[in-house]
Design an enzyme around this catalytic site. Structure first.
Site, mmCIF file in Angstrom:
data_model
loop_
_atom_site.group_PDB
_atom_site.id
_atom_site.type_symbol
_atom_site.label_atom_id
_atom_site.label_comp_id
_atom_site.label_asym_id
_atom_site.label_seq_id
_atom_site.Cartn_x
_atom_site.Cartn_y
_atom_site.Cartn_z
ATOM 1 N N ASP A 144 34.555 37.419 27.026
ATOM 2 C CA ASP A 144 35.217 37.467 25.714
ATOM 3 C C ASP A 144 34.735 38.665 24.904
ATOM 4 O O ASP A 144 35.433 39.174 24.041
ATOM 5 C CB ASP A 144 34.909 36.185 24.925
ATOM 6 C CG ASP A 144 35.503 34.969 25.616
ATOM 7 O OD1 ASP A 144 36.585 35.114 26.204
ATOM 8 O OD2 ASP A 144 34.869 33.898 25.594
ATOM 9 N N LYS B 180 48.554 30.749 23.813
ATOM 10 C CA LYS B 180 48.767 31.908 24.695
ATOM 11 C C LYS B 180 50.116 31.875 25.417
ATOM 12 O O LYS B 180 50.361 32.664 26.313
ATOM 13 C CB LYS B 180 47.608 32.008 25.687
ATOM 14 C CG LYS B 180 46.293 32.052 24.934
ATOM 15 C CD LYS B 180 45.164 32.690 25.631
ATOM 16 C CE LYS B 180 43.993 32.801 24.639
ATOM 17 N NZ LYS B 180 42.802 33.348 25.178
ATOM 18 N N LYS C 291 44.960 26.062 23.947
ATOM 19 C CA LYS C 291 45.005 27.384 24.603
ATOM 20 C C LYS C 291 46.379 27.630 25.215
ATOM 21 O O LYS C 291 46.936 28.727 25.137
ATOM 22 C CB LYS C 291 43.906 27.439 25.671
ATOM 23 C CG LYS C 291 43.730 28.791 26.324
ATOM 24 C CD LYS C 291 42.447 28.820 27.165
ATOM 25 C CE LYS C 291 42.318 30.096 27.972
ATOM 26 N NZ LYS C 291 41.120 30.145 28.799
ATOM 27 N N ASN D 244 28.776 36.332 33.858
ATOM 28 C CA ASN D 244 28.869 34.875 33.747
ATOM 29 C C ASN D 244 28.678 34.258 35.128
ATOM 30 O O ASN D 244 28.550 34.975 36.122
ATOM 31 C CB ASN D 244 30.199 34.461 33.106
ATOM 32 C CG ASN D 244 31.389 34.933 33.906
ATOM 33 O OD1 ASN D 244 31.572 34.532 35.055
ATOM 34 N ND2 ASN D 244 32.196 35.813 33.328
ATOM 35 N N PHE E 140 43.372 29.143 32.984
ATOM 36 C CA PHE E 140 42.314 28.174 33.245
ATOM 37 C C PHE E 140 41.545 27.947 31.946
ATOM 38 O O PHE E 140 41.362 28.895 31.176
ATOM 39 C CB PHE E 140 41.348 28.698 34.321
ATOM 40 C CG PHE E 140 41.758 28.304 35.705
ATOM 41 C CD1 PHE E 140 42.875 28.862 36.298
ATOM 42 C CD2 PHE E 140 41.024 27.358 36.419
ATOM 43 C CE1 PHE E 140 43.274 28.500 37.575
ATOM 44 C CE2 PHE E 140 41.403 26.976 37.700
ATOM 45 C CZ PHE E 140 42.533 27.549 38.281
ATOM 46 N N LYS F 166 19.553 54.412 31.643
ATOM 47 C CA LYS F 166 18.885 53.106 31.604
ATOM 48 C C LYS F 166 18.051 52.987 30.324
ATOM 49 O O LYS F 166 17.269 53.892 30.014
ATOM 50 C CB LYS F 166 17.999 52.956 32.837
ATOM 51 C CG LYS F 166 17.347 51.616 32.942
ATOM 52 C CD LYS F 166 16.583 51.468 34.242
ATOM 53 C CE LYS F 166 15.832 50.172 34.229
ATOM 54 N NZ LYS F 166 14.406 50.306 34.021
#
Ligand SMILES: Cc1cc2nc3c(=O)[nH]c(=O)nc-3n(C[C@H](O)[C@H](O)[C@H](O)COP(=O)(O)O)c2cc1C
Length: 399
Positions: A286, A348, A344, A217, A330, A296
């Site tokens: 996620d 959590k 959230k 990401n 976050f 590979k």
């Protein structure tokens, strides 16, 4: 940048002494007047001639030598001139001697007689680094104001893998520049977090597809690193668990690398109970590939699909049994930012959540909203991540 600054570089007897040539060279290129002081053991690893050539100054190898013969009390005259002292590599031996207040050679005597900031960059075998006596000596030095460029985890010269590898020369020099160019004491330069233990995660995880490819990401790690730095600057004991990031290790933090979501999970679980506060700023994937290929992949097929499975939810796991730990998450959302962040927070079992938008990814600036479990919401306009890091810590510890 460092014109007019005098830096003493102490070199002690470890394998990584050869890397110190790079530190001296970098400081020299930045315009600093660099004086190298070597212990007897250091001379077994690198010749003083190397440092004399790079620093363009005599190298001090003994307290009673001729290198500074034109000053009456050489070690005092040099330590008074110094704006900063760096010891790199710092052996277990010198750390022990400094912690005991010993002054039995040129380097220890110069350090003992100086009042300038000091940066210690330890390097040693993992067993030595984890030895409780070494740990106690480091803690003692930290409490009297020595700054540490904590060693990194990696392959050591002895063949072992673990913590103890000297911080990279580039990192040490960046820290040195920070000290040497620090202007006025800043507003946030207070030591109000002494005694607090904080775990921070940062960066973006990479989930391996095959040996060369991964799912990643765009997280830069800037926010997490800024929080770790701010907390350490304010006196907290900080463990920074970092996924992929090109940020440099903040001074006085213990940096642990964890590149994948699984590695991040394991490291966080290992350290969770040692900390009063956990701030999960890392962008943890996620999903991860169901199968990780060990060779590979060839591009034989016109189409290729990858099966993914959910990764372990670290925040959720932490929220299940907090045992008094203050848990901060976050939320990065492209829509309904506050609503999704609140959801959230509740799901959590967090104490606080910092909500921001995807535009913050990779940027030096961000705009955040802090939501806590009492439904108090505070918005902070676009500001440098370094400043926001202090505001987040203020919210956790002050209000
Ligand atoms: C090949 C070799 C490598 C060494 N590397 C290290 C090291 O990386 N860190 C360390 O603390 N000691 C290391 N030592 C041990 C130190 O050289 C020894 O403790 C010495 O007394 C340190 O003296 P000094 O601190 O005055 O330089 C090494 C010794 C040898 C023989």
């Amino acid at each position: 940048m460092l014109k007019g600054k005098t830096v003493i570089v102490g070199v002690t007897g470890g394998i990584s002494a050869y890397k110190t040539a790079d530190i001296v060279s970098r400081l020299n290129k930045l315009g600093a007047n660099v004086w190298v002081v070597m212990t007897n053991a250091a001379k077994e690893f690198v010749s003083p001639l190397t440092f004399r050539t790079i620093s363009k100054n005599p190298v001090i190898t003994t307290l009673f030598g001729e290198e500074l013969a034109n000053s009456a009390v050489p070690h005092i005259s040099l330590s008074q001139k110094a704006d900063l002292i760096i010891v790199a590599p710092a052996t277990a031996n010198i750390i022990g001697k400094l912690a005991q207040g010993m002054a039995d050679d040129a380097l220890t005597t110069i350090i003992m007689s100086s009042v300038c900031p000091k940066i210690i960059a330890p390097a040693m075998n993992t067993k030595m680094w984890e030895n409780p006596i070494v740990e106690e000596n480091c803690s003692k030095l930290k409490t009297v104001g020595f700054n540490f460029c904590e060693p990194e985890v990696g392959l050591l010269a002895c063949g072992d893998e673990g913590s103890g590898r000297m911080s990279e020369p580039k990192t040490i020099v960046e820290r040195a520049v920070e000290f040497l160019t620090k202007k006025e004491k800043q507003k946030d330069d207070k030591k109000d977090l002494v005694g607090k233990k904080i775990l921070v995660t940062a960066g973006g995880t990479q989930e391996s597809i095959d040996p060369v490819r991964f799912i990643g990401n765009r997280s830069s790690g800037k926010m997490g690193y800024a929080i770790a730095k701010a907390a350490a600057d304010r006196g907290a004991q900080v463990v920074l668990i970092s996924a992929n990031s090109n940020q440099t290790a903040p001074l006085n933090t213990t940096l642990i690398y964890a590149d994948s979501s699984q590695a991040m999970y394991e490291e966080v679980m290992k350290h969770r109970h040692d900390n009063n506060v956990i701030i999960m700023a890392a962008a943890v994937a996620d999903y991860q590939p169901k199968i990780q290929f060990f060779q590979k992949l060839k591009k034989d097929e016109d189409e290729f699909s990858l099966d993914l499975k959910k990764t372990k939810d670290i925040l959720e796991e932490l929220g299940k049994s907090k045992n008094g730990t203050y848990l901060v998450g976050f939320a990065l959302e492209s829509d309904n930012l506050i609503e999704n962040a609140k959801e959230k927070l509740i799901k959590k079992n967090l104490d606080m959540i910092v909500a921001n938008e995807p535009s913050a990814f990779g940027d030096d600036y961000s705009e955040i909203s802090i939501v806590d479990k009492n439904d108090r919401i505070e918005h902070f306009c676009k500001a440098k991540k370094e400043d926001l890091a202090h505001r987040i810590l203020d919210r956790i510890f002050i209000s």
